[in-house]
Write an enzyme that holds these catalytic residues in place. Structure first.
Site, PDB file in Angstrom:
ATOM      1  NE  ARG A  46      71.631 -57.351  49.261  1.00  0.00           N
ATOM      2  CZ  ARG A  46      72.586 -58.212  49.676  1.00  0.00           C
ATOM      3  NH1 ARG A  46      73.632 -58.450  48.935  1.00  0.00           N
ATOM      4  NH2 ARG A  46      72.463 -58.808  50.836  1.00  0.00           N
ATOM      5  CE1 TYR A  98      68.553 -35.059  36.506  1.00  0.00           C
ATOM      6  CE2 TYR A  98      70.053 -36.444  37.757  1.00  0.00           C
ATOM      7  CZ  TYR A  98      68.803 -35.891  37.579  1.00  0.00           C
ATOM      8  OH  TYR A  98      67.815 -36.166  38.480  1.00  0.00           O
ATOM      9  CG  ASP A 170      73.490 -39.712  31.398  1.00  0.00           C
ATOM     10  OD1 ASP A 170      72.561 -40.226  30.742  1.00  0.00           O
ATOM     11  OD2 ASP A 170      73.298 -39.083  32.455  1.00  0.00           O
ATOM     12  CE  LYS A 195      64.687 -38.867  34.257  1.00  0.00           C
ATOM     13  NZ  LYS A 195      66.058 -38.402  34.294  1.00  0.00           N
TER      14      LYS A 195
END
Ligand SMILES: *Cc1c(COP(=O)(O)O)cnc(C)c1O
Length: 379
Positions: A46, A98, A170, A195
């Site tokens: 992790r 978004y 973003d 994306k």
């Protein structure tokens, strides 16, 4: 190093144990230690994983930053940025962004006492007017999803600096190939790597890039404490995607330009939203901060009935009706019922997102085939 060379070599050194040219998928949860506290820099997956580390180094390089961090999704990366804040802190965010970002802010973080103010960031005076003594973060997206509005990153960074406020951009829609917000003064860049970075519609992942070591430490602490980390296989896929980002983006831009101009001349098509049109209201800013205009565009039909929009949305053969964007294959999407359904209708309409807007993610197929497909669907 120039762009193509950087994308191909970013983050990847031959594997020290075997010489493998491709970063191996270190599918392990833990690492054997020689003695308590004596290890090779990896303790528990992790916190650290070699495949993820290679990708995080690549993330830093492709955004011209010092540091990169990988998250389990784009919204997990956004989530980590908001966790820098405390109750009572204020965020100024774009009113056109978004839908999932808006949902995270309004439905998850508001109840923890973070205060969000949404403004039209295309006019930076609105941001300046909204800054208060409690403002800690400005969150912008440019170009916006789905209306392709452009915000002047450099001008917003100047406001952020003057008020000692963090600026996070973003950069999903532009990708690092078209725009590098850190170079323009932003503190943090966020990507949905799902994306363009992944580029093949086969992985969900998010990224943060930054220059400040202190900010990197805070965000790394959140990454390992909250645990929204991607697995090594997903990191491998994004590393592989980045190697062809420049090639894919060149074709996305080329096809986007051809289709935007073709749609604009089509008798059944109304307004076309694409930031490469010279009469786009923010064209000058787009020219200044982007290298090209990308493969995302939206349009309305002259017949603005829902029936007409639905007919087009369900008639394309190559353009697949699906959420997401930035993959090699072309997609068609209905923001009001799909990607942006989490934004209340009155807010959508107030921001100019009509019920019948159609969004296209232009892939890297042959433009002629894409045009034929749209022409048939419009007929
Ligand atoms: C998809 C997307 C996100 C969210 O990313 P996920 O990887 O789906 O969590 C954030 N911002 C933009 C602009 C997006 O397109």
């Amino acid at each position: 190093m120039k762009t193509a060379t950087k994308y191909i070599h970013a983050g990847t050194e031959p594997d020290p144990s075997t010489g493998a040219i491709m970063t191996p998928i270190y599918q392990t949860s833990t690492y054997v230690q020689e003695a308590p506290g004596v290890n090779k820099g990896f303790e528990y997956a992790r916190s650290q994983n070699p495949t993820r580390k290679a990708l995080e180094d690549a993330y830093a390089q492709i955004e011209n930053g010092q540091y990169g961090l990988a998250f389990g999704s784009g919204v997990a990366a956004t989530d980590a940025v908001i966790k820098l804040l405390s109750p009572g802190d204020e965020v100024i965010a774009a009113n056109d962004m978004y839908g999932g970002t808006y949902r995270l802010f309004s439905k998850v973080f508001e109840k923890f006492g973070i205060v969000f103010t949404y403004v039209d960031t295309t006019n930076v005076a609105n941001i300046k007017a909204a800054v208060s003594a409690k403002t800690k973060l400005i969150w912008i997206e440019t170009p916006t999803n789905p209306l392709m509005n452009i915000t002047d990153i450099e001008a917003v960074a100047a406001i952020a600096k003057a008020n000692n406020v963090l600026l996070c951009v973003d950069n999903t829609f532009a990708s690092p190939y078209l725009q590098n917000p850190l170079d323009l003064g932003a503190d943090i860049v966020m990507h949905s790597a799902t994306k363009y970075l992944g580029g093949h519609s086969d992985v969900i992942q998010g990224a943060l890039m930054m220059n400040s070591a202190a900010l990197r430490e805070q965000l790394y602490f959140i990454q390992k404490s909250c645990g929204a980390v991607p697995g090594p296989m997903d990191c491998f896929l994004v590393l592989r995607g980045i190697k062809t980002l420049h090639l894919r983006m060149q074709r996305h831009c080329e096809n986007g330009r051809i289709i935007a101009h073709w749609l604009r001349k089509h008798p059944k098509v109304g307004k076309v939203y694409w930031c490469g049109f010279e009469d786009h209201p923010n064209y000058a800013i787009a020219r200044k901060q982007m290298r090209d205009f990308g493969g995302m565009l939206s349009f309305e039909l002259k017949d603005d009935s829902m029936d007409a929009a639905k007919k087009v949305l369900s008639s394309t053969k190559l353009f697949a009706l699906a959420e997401s964007l930035g993959g090699v294959e072309s997609l068609i999407n209905h923001p009001a019922s799909m990607t942006h359904a989490s934004i209340p209708r009155d807010k959508r309409l107030a921001n100019g997102l009509s019920d019948t807007l159609i969004r296209l993610s232009i892939g890297v197929e042959d433009a002629d085939d894409l045009i034929n497909d749209l022409d048939n669907a419009l007929a």
